[in-house]
Design a protein around this motif. Structure first.
Motif, PDB file in Angstrom:
ATOM      1  N   UNK A 188      79.203  66.783 -17.935  1.00  0.00           N
ATOM      2  CA  UNK A 188      78.713  66.456 -19.440  1.00  0.00           C
ATOM      3  C   UNK A 188      77.463  66.377 -19.571  1.00  0.00           C
ATOM      4  N   UNK A 189      76.546  67.093 -20.455  1.00  0.00           N
ATOM      5  CA  UNK A 189      75.276  67.166 -20.853  1.00  0.00           C
ATOM      6  C   UNK A 189      75.023  66.398 -22.016  1.00  0.00           C
ATOM      7  N   UNK A 190      73.954  65.587 -22.017  1.00  0.00           N
ATOM      8  CA  UNK A 190      73.510  64.520 -23.277  1.00  0.00           C
ATOM      9  C   UNK A 190      71.853  64.917 -23.590  1.00  0.00           C
ATOM     10  N   UNK A 191      71.723  64.558 -24.789  1.00  0.00           N
ATOM     11  CA  UNK A 191      70.346  64.318 -25.298  1.00  0.00           C
ATOM     12  C   UNK A 191      70.051  62.942 -25.586  1.00  0.00           C
ATOM     13  N   UNK A 192      68.767  62.511 -25.310  1.00  0.00           N
ATOM     14  CA  UNK A 192      68.451  61.021 -25.470  1.00  0.00           C
ATOM     15  C   UNK A 192      67.043  61.167 -26.204  1.00  0.00           C
ATOM     16  N   UNK A 193      67.068  59.859 -26.739  1.00  0.00           N
ATOM     17  CA  UNK A 193      65.624  59.617 -27.464  1.00  0.00           C
ATOM     18  C   UNK A 193      65.107  58.252 -27.103  1.00  0.00           C
ATOM     19  N   UNK A 194      63.894  58.133 -27.119  1.00  0.00           N
ATOM     20  CA  UNK A 194      63.608  56.604 -26.888  1.00  0.00           C
ATOM     21  C   UNK A 194      62.189  56.343 -27.612  1.00  0.00           C
ATOM     22  N   UNK A 195      61.992  54.952 -27.612  1.00  0.00           N
ATOM     23  CA  UNK A 195      60.819  54.505 -28.393  1.00  0.00           C
ATOM     24  C   UNK A 195      60.523  52.960 -27.636  1.00  0.00           C
ATOM     25  N   UNK A 196      59.224  52.928 -27.770  1.00  0.00           N
ATOM     26  CA  UNK A 196      58.840  51.495 -27.093  1.00  0.00           C
ATOM     27  C   UNK A 196      58.434  50.484 -28.271  1.00  0.00           C
ATOM     28  N   UNK A 197      59.038  49.336 -28.020  1.00  0.00           N
ATOM     29  CA  UNK A 197      58.656  48.329 -29.150  1.00  0.00           C
ATOM     30  C   UNK A 197      58.200  47.150 -28.289  1.00  0.00           C
ATOM     31  N   UNK A 198      57.092  46.683 -28.448  1.00  0.00           N
ATOM     32  CA  UNK A 198      56.531  45.421 -28.353  1.00  0.00           C
ATOM     33  C   UNK A 198      56.880  45.127 -26.729  1.00  0.00           C
ATOM     34  N   UNK A 199      56.833  46.255 -25.784  1.00  0.00           N
ATOM     35  CA  UNK A 199      57.015  45.797 -24.604  1.00  0.00           C
ATOM     36  C   UNK A 199      58.268  45.918 -24.082  1.00  0.00           C
ATOM     37  N   UNK A 200      59.295  46.642 -24.947  1.00  0.00           N
ATOM     38  CA  UNK A 200      60.672  46.832 -24.747  1.00  0.00           C
ATOM     39  C   UNK A 200      60.713  48.476 -24.752  1.00  0.00           C
ATOM     40  N   UNK A 201      61.653  48.932 -24.058  1.00  0.00           N
ATOM     41  CA  UNK A 201      62.148  50.400 -24.493  1.00  0.00           C
ATOM     42  C   UNK A 201      63.559  50.462 -25.205  1.00  0.00           C
ATOM     43  N   UNK A 202      63.693  51.170 -26.064  1.00  0.00           N
ATOM     44  CA  UNK A 202      64.950  51.448 -26.588  1.00  0.00           C
ATOM     45  C   UNK A 202      65.319  53.021 -26.320  1.00  0.00           C
ATOM     46  N   UNK A 203      66.521  53.046 -26.126  1.00  0.00           N
ATOM     47  CA  UNK A 203      67.145  54.359 -25.774  1.00  0.00           C
ATOM     48  C   UNK A 203      68.369  54.728 -26.614  1.00  0.00           C
ATOM     49  N   UNK A 204      68.739  55.695 -27.091  1.00  0.00           N
ATOM     50  CA  UNK A 204      70.017  56.173 -27.577  1.00  0.00           C
ATOM     51  C   UNK A 204      70.110  57.500 -27.061  1.00  0.00           C
ATOM     52  N   UNK A 205      71.544  57.883 -27.002  1.00  0.00           N
ATOM     53  CA  UNK A 205      72.010  59.104 -26.771  1.00  0.00           C
ATOM     54  C   UNK A 205      73.325  59.823 -27.465  1.00  0.00           C
ATOM     55  N   UNK A 206      73.440  61.151 -27.253  1.00  0.00           N
ATOM     56  CA  UNK A 206      74.240  61.742 -27.754  1.00  0.00           C
ATOM     57  C   UNK A 206      74.738  62.618 -26.808  1.00  0.00           C
ATOM     58  N   UNK A 207      75.956  63.192 -26.856  1.00  0.00           N
ATOM     59  CA  UNK A 207      76.770  64.268 -25.931  1.00  0.00           C
ATOM     60  C   UNK A 207      76.418  65.508 -26.543  1.00  0.00           C
ATOM     61  N   UNK A 208      75.918  66.401 -25.787  1.00  0.00           N
ATOM     62  CA  UNK A 208      75.662  67.806 -25.982  1.00  0.00           C
ATOM     63  C   UNK A 208      76.936  68.980 -25.821  1.00  0.00           C
ATOM     64  N   UNK A 209      77.630  68.548 -24.930  1.00  0.00           N
ATOM     65  CA  UNK A 209      78.726  69.615 -24.568  1.00  0.00           C
ATOM     66  C   UNK A 209      79.407  69.052 -23.545  1.00  0.00           C
ATOM     67  N   UNK A 210      80.580  69.733 -23.204  1.00  0.00           N
ATOM     68  CA  UNK A 210      81.179  69.190 -21.860  1.00  0.00           C
ATOM     69  C   UNK A 210      82.081  70.339 -21.392  1.00  0.00           C
ATOM     70  N   UNK A 211      81.848  70.612 -20.170  1.00  0.00           N
ATOM     71  CA  UNK A 211      82.644  71.741 -19.334  1.00  0.00           C
ATOM     72  C   UNK A 211      83.311  71.076 -18.197  1.00  0.00           C
ATOM     73  N   UNK A 212      84.216  72.040 -17.642  1.00  0.00           N
ATOM     74  CA  UNK A 212      84.855  71.786 -16.477  1.00  0.00           C
ATOM     75  C   UNK A 212      84.123  72.129 -15.375  1.00  0.00           C
ATOM     76  N   UNK A 213      84.064  71.152 -14.241  1.00  0.00           N
ATOM     77  CA  UNK A 213      83.535  71.076 -13.114  1.00  0.00           C
ATOM     78  C   UNK A 213      84.177  72.401 -12.314  1.00  0.00           C
ATOM     79  N   UNK A 214      83.450  73.208 -11.659  1.00  0.00           N
ATOM     80  CA  UNK A 214      83.992  74.226 -10.873  1.00  0.00           C
ATOM     81  C   UNK A 214      84.390  73.834  -9.496  1.00  0.00           C
TER      82      UNK A 214
END
Length: 216
Positions: free
Chosen positions: A190-216
């Motif tokens: 599975x491939x994912x996109x993620x986004x992040x921001x830094x807030x007062x010495x903390x890091x916030x991350x959120x992610x979404x799935x891009x696509x899914x394929x079967x392993x070879x």
């Protein structure tokens, strides 16, 4: 009301962040809890953990929900009764939720020097692009990487997934505030996109799935 941030990321997704400044009693009086959640709250030994739990319920209310709309499956993954996806995080004096029509994950971490010591426990390919000359920047990079892997783990919620062996974060820059990641586990690729921001010495991350394929 210390609602720190409320953002509509797109028409399907809402992100809310709470900065905890209230006392336990103030938070407790501001929410309604199901009996099972009240018992869970009373069983928590740390007031910080209790406040994180309660502030998440405050965020639910800000989003138009209550504790009665939230439930957890047998793996501990949260769900909303209306079928929307939700992911939850809290760290020290911050908490955050993300609600979407699509599967989504979120994590928030404090930036700490300790992460330099444990980096090899959750990184493999990522070690090749870390800044080795600037500890501050390396801490920031590693905190993003940990947050991405934690957010993806929350999305997938399958036992046996290893942050080090199964999740790779593609090289990214702190200036861009986004990136890509991949998970290979059993027959999943599975491939994912993620986004992040830094807030007062903390890091916030959120992610979404891009696509899914079967392993070879």
């Amino acid at each position: 009301m210390p609602l720190y941030q409320s953002v509509s990321i797109n028409q399907d997704t809402q992100l809310l962040v709470w900065k905890i400044t209230e006392s336990y009693n103030t938070l407790f009086r501001s929410v309604q809890l199901r009996d099972v959640c009240l018992a869970r709250l009373e069983g928590m030994k740390s007031e910080q953990h209790q406040n994180g739990f309660l502030s998440v319920r405050m965020l639910l209310q800000e989003a138009g929900y209550t504790d009665f709309d939230l439930y957890y499956d047998e793996d501990g993954k949260p769900h909303l009764k209306d079928g929307k996806y939700i992911s939850i995080t809290h760290s020290h004096n911050f908490s955050a939720i993300i609600i979407s029509n699509k599967n989504v994950g979120i994590d928030m971490e404090k930036q700490r020097k300790k992460i330099l010591i444990i980096a090899e426990k959750f990184c493999t390919s990522e070690l090749s692009y870390l800044n080795t000359k600037n500890d501050t920047e390396r801490i920031r990079q590693l905190t993003v990487i940990w947050g991405v892997k934690e957010a993806l783990f929350k999305m997938i919620s399958l036992p046996g997934i290893s942050f080090k062996n199964h999740i790779d974060v593609v090289p990214f820059t702190l200036e861009k505030d986004s990136g890509d990641a991949n998970l290979r586990f059993n027959d999943m690729n599975c491939d994912y996109s993620f986004y992040f921001q830094e807030i007062e010495g903390f890091t916030l991350v959120y992610s979404f799935e891009k696509k899914q394929t079967q392993s070879l």
